[in-house]
Motif scaffolding. Structure first.
Motif, PDB file in Angstrom:
ATOM      1  N   UNK A   1       1.103 -13.740  -3.235  1.00  0.00           N
ATOM      2  CA  UNK A   1       1.323 -12.517  -4.006  1.00  0.00           C
ATOM      3  C   UNK A   1       0.378 -11.450  -3.475  1.00  0.00           C
ATOM      4  N   UNK A   2       0.903 -10.601  -2.604  1.00  0.00           N
ATOM      5  CA  UNK A   2       0.048  -9.613  -1.941  1.00  0.00           C
ATOM      6  C   UNK A   2       0.793  -8.288  -1.847  1.00  0.00           C
ATOM      7  N   UNK A   3       0.713  -7.506  -2.893  1.00  0.00           N
ATOM      8  CA  UNK A   3       1.329  -6.190  -2.896  1.00  0.00           C
ATOM      9  C   UNK A   3       0.410  -5.182  -2.200  1.00  0.00           C
ATOM     10  N   UNK A   4       1.034  -4.175  -1.595  1.00  0.00           N
ATOM     11  CA  UNK A   4       0.259  -3.118  -0.958  1.00  0.00           C
ATOM     12  C   UNK A   4      -0.207  -2.144  -2.038  1.00  0.00           C
ATOM     13  N   UNK A   5      -1.493  -2.162  -2.307  1.00  0.00           N
ATOM     14  CA  UNK A   5      -2.063  -1.301  -3.335  1.00  0.00           C
ATOM     15  C   UNK A   5      -3.470  -0.888  -2.946  1.00  0.00           C
ATOM     16  N   UNK A   6      -4.242  -0.463  -3.942  1.00  0.00           N
ATOM     17  CA  UNK A   6      -5.597  -0.011  -3.675  1.00  0.00           C
ATOM     18  C   UNK A   6      -6.469  -1.140  -3.139  1.00  0.00           C
ATOM     19  N   UNK A   7      -6.277  -2.341  -3.677  1.00  0.00           N
ATOM     20  CA  UNK A   7      -7.070  -3.475  -3.194  1.00  0.00           C
ATOM     21  C   UNK A   7      -6.763  -3.765  -1.725  1.00  0.00           C
TER      22      UNK A   7
END
Length: 211
Positions: free
Chosen positions: A56-62
């Protein structure tokens, strides 16, 4: 847009820093090409694994923070290698040692390889532990740790197989500027210049043959 701007700004600042540090643009350009490679490889692997449902690795701030961390970690390894290349070039110039740039880079990589591998492996232990603890939790730490693992592995080989060959390709055989101050082994530590030792050994062998 802000995230892309941050990445581009980081790359530009790295080029200028390395220009000041090594007095040549080719070191900065070689490092940035390797860093772009690291970010792109990490991005592709993260998207691929996320689409497959394995992570589970969405492209976001993290994830953007992770990319910037990878840039910082990778450029540190690259600077260590580049600094050894610069030191070896200066040492060769001081001792009038004739060594090809390709051979010098290969020798510098071998001298720093153990340090690079050990540092990366030890750091990977921490990142892997973070990933295992947060696996399948859907948290940002899972994505961060997974991307860091990919980026760190990519950073190790990009320094050796991307940045170094680009340096060779960009080399024009410019003369090396030797600092005016002599090297103080007591302060800076012993410097094992293999090329210098080989040259001395060759001279001693030739002298023995003449005798």
């Amino acid at each position: 847009n802000a995230a892309i701007g941050a990445l581009i700004l980081a790359w530009v600042l790295i080029v200028f820093y390395l220009r000041v540090r090594f007095n040549e643009y080719k070191y900065g350009l070689a490092a940035v090409v390797a860093l772009i490679h690291d970010v792109m490889v990490t991005l592709v692997v993260v998207i691929m694994f996320n689409n497959m449902g394995w992570v589970s690795a969405e492209i976001g701030l993290a994830m953007i923070a992770c990319f910037l961390t990878i840039i910082g970690y990778s450029v540190n390894d690259t600077i260590v290698v580049f600094d050894r290349i610069r030191e070896n070039r200066i040492e060769n110039a001081r001792n009038n040692v004739d060594e090809s740039f390709r051979s010098l880079i290969n020798r510098s990589l071998n001298q720093t390889l153990s340090r690079t591998v050990l540092t990366t492996v030890l750091t990977l232990f921490v990142v892997i532990a973070q990933f295992v603890v947060n696996y399948d939790s859907g948290s940002d730490l899972e994505a961060f740790a997974f991307a860091m693992m990919v980026g760190m592995i990519s950073g190790v080989y990009s320094t050796m197989y991307i940045a170094a060959p680009i340096l060779i390709w960009m080399d024009k055989g410019d003369p090396v500027e030797v600092p005016d101050d002599t090297r103080n082994a007591e302060i800076e530590g012993a410097f094992d210049n293999e090329a210098h030792h080989l040259a001395l050994a060759g001279e001693e062998a030739a002298a023995r043959k003449e005798q």
